[in-house]
Each structure stands twice: as C-alpha cells, then as structure tokens.
Design an enzyme around this catalytic site. Sequence first.
Site, PDB file in Angstrom:
ATOM      1  N   LYS A  42      -5.774  55.651  35.844  1.00  0.00           N
ATOM      2  CA  LYS A  42      -5.316  54.588  36.764  1.00  0.00           C
ATOM      3  C   LYS A  42      -5.237  55.096  38.196  1.00  0.00           C
ATOM      4  O   LYS A  42      -5.774  54.475  39.111  1.00  0.00           O
ATOM      5  CB  LYS A  42      -3.948  54.084  36.313  1.00  0.00           C
ATOM      6  CG  LYS A  42      -3.206  53.278  37.351  1.00  0.00           C
ATOM      7  CD  LYS A  42      -1.778  53.009  36.908  1.00  0.00           C
ATOM      8  CE  LYS A  42      -0.930  52.431  38.005  1.00  0.00           C
ATOM      9  NZ  LYS A  42      -0.495  53.425  39.011  1.00  0.00           N
ATOM     10  N   ASN A  43      -4.549  56.222  38.392  1.00  0.00           N
ATOM     11  CA  ASN A  43      -4.310  56.661  39.770  1.00  0.00           C
ATOM     12  C   ASN A  43      -5.573  57.158  40.465  1.00  0.00           C
ATOM     13  O   ASN A  43      -5.621  57.197  41.693  1.00  0.00           O
ATOM     14  CB  ASN A  43      -3.195  57.710  39.814  1.00  0.00           C
ATOM     15  CG  ASN A  43      -1.832  57.082  39.568  1.00  0.00           C
ATOM     16  OD1 ASN A  43      -1.698  55.856  39.605  1.00  0.00           O
ATOM     17  ND2 ASN A  43      -0.834  57.903  39.300  1.00  0.00           N
TER      18      ASN A  43
ATOM     19  N   ARG B 136       0.959  48.865  44.409  1.00  0.00           N
ATOM     20  CA  ARG B 136       1.287  49.958  45.319  1.00  0.00           C
ATOM     21  C   ARG B 136       0.056  50.487  46.063  1.00  0.00           C
ATOM     22  O   ARG B 136       0.027  50.627  47.266  1.00  0.00           O
ATOM     23  CB  ARG B 136       1.900  51.074  44.468  1.00  0.00           C
ATOM     24  CG  ARG B 136       2.431  52.213  45.246  1.00  0.00           C
ATOM     25  CD  ARG B 136       3.830  51.934  45.713  1.00  0.00           C
ATOM     26  NE  ARG B 136       4.154  52.730  46.862  1.00  0.00           N
ATOM     27  CZ  ARG B 136       4.979  52.370  47.813  1.00  0.00           C
ATOM     28  NH1 ARG B 136       5.573  51.197  47.762  1.00  0.00           N
ATOM     29  NH2 ARG B 136       5.217  53.149  48.814  1.00  0.00           N
TER      30      ARG B 136
ATOM     31  N   CYS C 256       5.639  49.393  41.662  1.00  0.00           N
ATOM     32  CA  CYS C 256       6.887  49.831  41.032  1.00  0.00           C
ATOM     33  C   CYS C 256       7.868  50.321  42.084  1.00  0.00           C
ATOM     34  O   CYS C 256       7.576  51.244  42.831  1.00  0.00           O
ATOM     35  CB  CYS C 256       6.609  50.957  40.040  1.00  0.00           C
ATOM     36  SG  CYS C 256       5.780  50.389  38.561  1.00  0.00           S
TER      37      CYS C 256
ATOM     38  N   ARG D 146      10.172  54.156  48.718  1.00  0.00           N
ATOM     39  CA  ARG D 146       8.867  54.832  48.781  1.00  0.00           C
ATOM     40  C   ARG D 146       8.295  54.709  50.193  1.00  0.00           C
ATOM     41  O   ARG D 146       7.449  53.848  50.468  1.00  0.00           O
ATOM     42  CB  ARG D 146       7.932  54.261  47.710  1.00  0.00           C
ATOM     43  CG  ARG D 146       8.494  54.470  46.304  1.00  0.00           C
ATOM     44  CD  ARG D 146       7.625  53.873  45.225  1.00  0.00           C
ATOM     45  NE  ARG D 146       6.489  54.702  44.867  1.00  0.00           N
ATOM     46  CZ  ARG D 146       5.596  54.386  43.942  1.00  0.00           C
ATOM     47  NH1 ARG D 146       5.709  53.239  43.279  1.00  0.00           N
ATOM     48  NH2 ARG D 146       4.592  55.184  43.676  1.00  0.00           N
ATOM     49  N   PRO D 147       8.754  55.576  51.112  1.00  0.00           N
ATOM     50  CA  PRO D 147       8.305  55.478  52.503  1.00  0.00           C
ATOM     51  C   PRO D 147       6.824  55.831  52.648  1.00  0.00           C
ATOM     52  O   PRO D 147       6.255  56.501  51.784  1.00  0.00           O
ATOM     53  CB  PRO D 147       9.165  56.516  53.229  1.00  0.00           C
ATOM     54  CG  PRO D 147       9.575  57.485  52.180  1.00  0.00           C
ATOM     55  CD  PRO D 147       9.636  56.729  50.885  1.00  0.00           C
ATOM     56  N   ILE D 148       6.210  55.394  53.761  1.00  0.00           N
ATOM     57  CA  ILE D 148       4.804  55.763  54.009  1.00  0.00           C
ATOM     58  C   ILE D 148       4.660  56.466  55.363  1.00  0.00           C
ATOM     59  O   ILE D 148       3.600  56.455  55.979  1.00  0.00           O
ATOM     60  CB  ILE D 148       3.840  54.555  53.890  1.00  0.00           C
ATOM     61  CG1 ILE D 148       4.199  53.452  54.881  1.00  0.00           C
ATOM     62  CG2 ILE D 148       3.801  54.008  52.487  1.00  0.00           C
ATOM     63  CD1 ILE D 148       3.064  52.426  55.053  1.00  0.00           C
ATOM     64  N   ASP D 149       5.744  57.107  55.804  1.00  0.00           N
ATOM     65  CA  ASP D 149       5.715  57.767  57.117  1.00  0.00           C
ATOM     66  C   ASP D 149       4.640  58.855  57.199  1.00  0.00           C
ATOM     67  O   ASP D 149       4.056  59.082  58.256  1.00  0.00           O
ATOM     68  CB  ASP D 149       7.097  58.362  57.442  1.00  0.00           C
ATOM     69  CG  ASP D 149       7.568  59.317  56.361  1.00  0.00           C
ATOM     70  OD1 ASP D 149       7.773  58.865  55.227  1.00  0.00           O
ATOM     71  OD2 ASP D 149       7.693  60.526  56.645  1.00  0.00           O
ATOM     72  N   GLN D 150       4.353  59.528  56.078  1.00  0.00           N
ATOM     73  CA  GLN D 150       3.365  60.609  56.120  1.00  0.00           C
ATOM     74  C   GLN D 150       1.932  60.056  56.227  1.00  0.00           C
ATOM     75  O   GLN D 150       1.054  60.690  56.806  1.00  0.00           O
ATOM     76  CB  GLN D 150       3.492  61.508  54.886  1.00  0.00           C
ATOM     77  CG  GLN D 150       4.833  62.220  54.805  1.00  0.00           C
ATOM     78  CD  GLN D 150       5.114  63.060  56.041  1.00  0.00           C
ATOM     79  OE1 GLN D 150       4.374  63.982  56.376  1.00  0.00           O
ATOM     80  NE2 GLN D 150       6.181  62.715  56.748  1.00  0.00           N
TER      81      GLN D 150
ATOM     82  N   ASP E 198       5.807  61.052  36.573  1.00  0.00           N
ATOM     83  CA  ASP E 198       5.354  59.891  35.800  1.00  0.00           C
ATOM     84  C   ASP E 198       5.501  60.088  34.290  1.00  0.00           C
ATOM     85  O   ASP E 198       5.221  59.171  33.520  1.00  0.00           O
ATOM     86  CB  ASP E 198       3.886  59.555  36.134  1.00  0.00           C
ATOM     87  CG  ASP E 198       3.765  58.816  37.457  1.00  0.00           C
ATOM     88  OD1 ASP E 198       4.800  58.468  38.058  1.00  0.00           O
ATOM     89  OD2 ASP E 198       2.619  58.582  37.899  1.00  0.00           O
TER      90      ASP E 198
ATOM     91  N   ARG F 169       0.170  46.900  33.833  1.00  0.00           N
ATOM     92  CA  ARG F 169      -0.374  47.360  35.119  1.00  0.00           C
ATOM     93  C   ARG F 169      -1.139  48.660  34.948  1.00  0.00           C
ATOM     94  O   ARG F 169      -2.029  48.967  35.754  1.00  0.00           O
ATOM     95  CB  ARG F 169       0.765  47.629  36.116  1.00  0.00           C
ATOM     96  CG  ARG F 169       1.414  46.390  36.679  1.00  0.00           C
ATOM     97  CD  ARG F 169       2.318  46.756  37.834  1.00  0.00           C
ATOM     98  NE  ARG F 169       1.704  47.856  38.548  1.00  0.00           N
ATOM     99  CZ  ARG F 169       2.354  48.899  39.054  1.00  0.00           C
ATOM    100  NH1 ARG F 169       3.643  48.967  38.948  1.00  0.00           N
ATOM    101  NH2 ARG F 169       1.721  49.855  39.664  1.00  0.00           N
TER     102      ARG F 169
END
Length: 421
Positions: free
Chosen positions: A22-23, A93, A117, A122-126, A307, A400
């Site tokens: 999946k990922n 996501r 999920c 779950r920040p996305i600053d990076q 996970d 999912r």
Amino acid sequence: MAIYEIKGGTPLQGEVTISGAKNAAVAILPAAVLVSGKCRVENVPDISDVHILLDILKDIGAEITEEAPGTFVLDCTNITSTQPKPELVCQMRASYYLMGALLSRFGKAHVALPGGCNFASRPIDQHIKGFRALGAKVEETEDYVNLTTDENGLCGRRVSLDVVSVGATVNIILAATLAPGQTVIENAAKEPHIVDLANFLNTMGARISGAGTDTIKVRGVEQLHGGSYAIIPDQIEAGTYLAAVAAAGGNVLVKNVIPKHMECITSKLQEMGVKINDYDDAIRIRSDGRLHGTTVKTSPYPGFPTDMQAQICVCMAVAEGVSRLTENVYETRFFGYCTELQEMGADILINGKTALVTGRESLHGADVSAHDLRAGAALIIAGLAATGTTLLRNVHFVERGYEHIVEKLTALGASISRLEE
Ligand code: UD1
C-alpha cells in the site's frame, strides 16, 4: 455500513499470498505524474486508498487503463489541472504526494490538506521545509497548501530533515526529480517503500541514489520516460498475517514476501515463541498460540514498525507474562484500539508512550469498532484469537489498506464474514 463477524478460536492453516505494498503504491501512482509517456505499474493492491488515488489522477487528466487485475497503464501526458479535487484529496493521507509531483512537473500545485487515519497529530512541516529549500513559494491556509515557483523554477539543494519522515522523504524526492542540480536529503527515511519509489523513478529515467540509507541524492533530469514496474510486496500486510497466526495459532505459508523486510517483525515473533522458516520469497510460521511476553519499541525502518504496534499488542495480550510496548513514532496511537481490546478482556495499562500488557489465557468476543487502519487489523486478529463472536464496525478503515482480507482469512480456515447492516 459493513461489519465483520468473526468467530474465534480456529487455528489458521494453509497459504496466503501477500499483495503489493500500500505505502509504495500510494507513492508510485502520484509519481507517474512526472512521467512523459505511458508507465505500466504491476502488483497494485485492490484497496480503497488506491481507488481514491486513481480517481484523483483521472480527474486531473490522467488516462488510466486496467490491463489486468492489479496492472495499470497510466498516461499522465495530458494532465490539465494542478488542483486535485479537495473532496477526493481529503479522503486519504497520501494524496499529499500530489504536492511534490505536481510541483515538480508544473512548478505549481494547489492541494487540500489530506485526510486518512488520524491516530495522532500528523504535521507536514518537513514536507514544506523541503519544498521551500528547493525554491518553492508555499502558502498554507487552514485547508490548503498552495505551491508556486518563480521564473527560475525549482533547483536542487541540501535538505536535512528534523525528524525521520517517510512522507517528507517521498515528497522531496518527487519535487527534486525534475529540478535541475542535485538535491541531497539528509536524515531521510529508509523504509522499503522509499527504495521502491526510487527504483520506480529510476526505471523511468530518474537519477536517484542512496535510497534505503539516510542520505538520498537526487540529480534532477529534464524528463522521465515510460516504462514498466512491479510494486514490492506489503511488509505490513505480511506482518499482520504473521501476527494473526502467532495469536490464533496455526501453520501458514505466507507467500510473496521479501523476508529481509520482515526481519524486524519475525525476530520479535520468534522471541515470543513462534517458529519461523524463511524461504526466498515466502515465510512459514507455526504457532501453538501459546506465546511468551516480550519488549517492543517502535522506530523507523529497520526498527519495529509503528504500523505493527497494534497487531503485536494483540499477541502480547494473549502471551504469558507481562510485555512492554513503547511507541516512539506516534505517541497517541494506543488510543485507537486499546479500549476496544480491553472490552475483549485484554489487560493493558498505558503510561505515556508505553503500554504494559499482562497476557491473559484468552480474550473473549465483543462488539468493537475500528478507529484506524491498523487498529482495525489488530481487532480482527483479536477476534480470531478470542473465544466467541466479535463484531467489528467501521471496516472501511481496514479496507483502505488490506486487499481481500475476508477472502484471504477465510481461505486460511477463519470464520469471518462481511455483513451489510
Ligand atoms: C507513513 C506511513 C504510515 C506510517 C508512518 C510511520 C505512508 C502512506 N504512510 O506515514 O503508514 O505509520 O509513515 O512509519 O507511507 N513528522 C513531523 N513533520 C512532518 C512529517 C512527519 O513532525 O512534516 C513526524 C510525525 O508526526 C511522526 C514522524 O514524523 O511522529 C514520522 O511520520 P512520517 O514518517 O512522516 O509518517 P507518514 O509519512 O505520515
């Protein structure tokens, strides 16, 4: 609303074939946006996250045909829009990979913040830090990220991540693939799906080296060409079946795996008392369901994956003695399933980022709900190991990320049915 009815207590027997990861799929399908020409992607899992992503890509102008089950031909030559539909984007996501892909190809993207999920903040600053380092102008609102570039476009640069992030590593690789010059990503994630993405892009003409180490170098190329690629097997799906056999007992050959990717999981299961035999692309697991307690600390690859935290917790809940489970990636992840497991008789005491799990001889069936993908998988395992009947609600979370899970478990002798309420 669909629910699963699971009648527990039957050991699992037979063979199960693991699907494409999946990922990896959710990174590789957006990466097709960078390809000029047709790319053929095999071993794409039949899961709802993939369906949503294919819908998003079609909606912005990609031509996609399903050549055979799990094999898609994508032609992104005529993509017309850099604004994927927010109502689709917010359903998953990894839709945020469209930011890196569209930015790289068109120098702009306007993408809604992702869904998926929400077991933690779950920040996305990076991701944003990486885009900015490469020269993008980034505007963030509560709902959107708007990315633009000036007349010079993106340019390769050095980016050192403050935290090891799979998502940021993927997004920066995507943005850098067509950016002139060399991008160096330091403190990069090393997960197998990062390597798979780099292999896919290199097959299409990209110049990426170091994937699988903590320093990835991307030498930007003018364009990518078409080609054919097969996605790797899913490490977490395989780990979930291994944990199911460990907890419920049985003897199963788990086929289509890369045993090397599974070592962080199989070594823990062996410590707990199961028998593991590795073959070239398969693993046999044997368990009499009587496990010993252990200690697990999650960490980025090659550590024990977050996970798999919930699934190993179920094994601990039926193991002899006290186990200690520490979550180092997403501290609040326990709250997605521990209350439900307690309903089934598990003895779990959470103290900050550590759960103390005192094994019980058995769990009992209950009426429980999945709150996220892996939590749902863990509750299925608990249902298989428990006495009596478990009803699992919110199974859309499970669907999912797990291809045909009811059929696969049924083929292993489990009593599990999908019912429509
Ligand atoms: C990916 C996986 C998910 C898995 C997670 C950790 C996909 C589609 N999803 O999620 O299944 O649970 O890796 O293995 O591949 N962080 C920041 N800032 C950022 C990005 C991340 O602080 O900009 C933090 C997160 O809060 C978390 C840690 O970094 O504590 C790791 O997150 P990350 O690896 O980015 O997870 P995802 O890519 O979202």
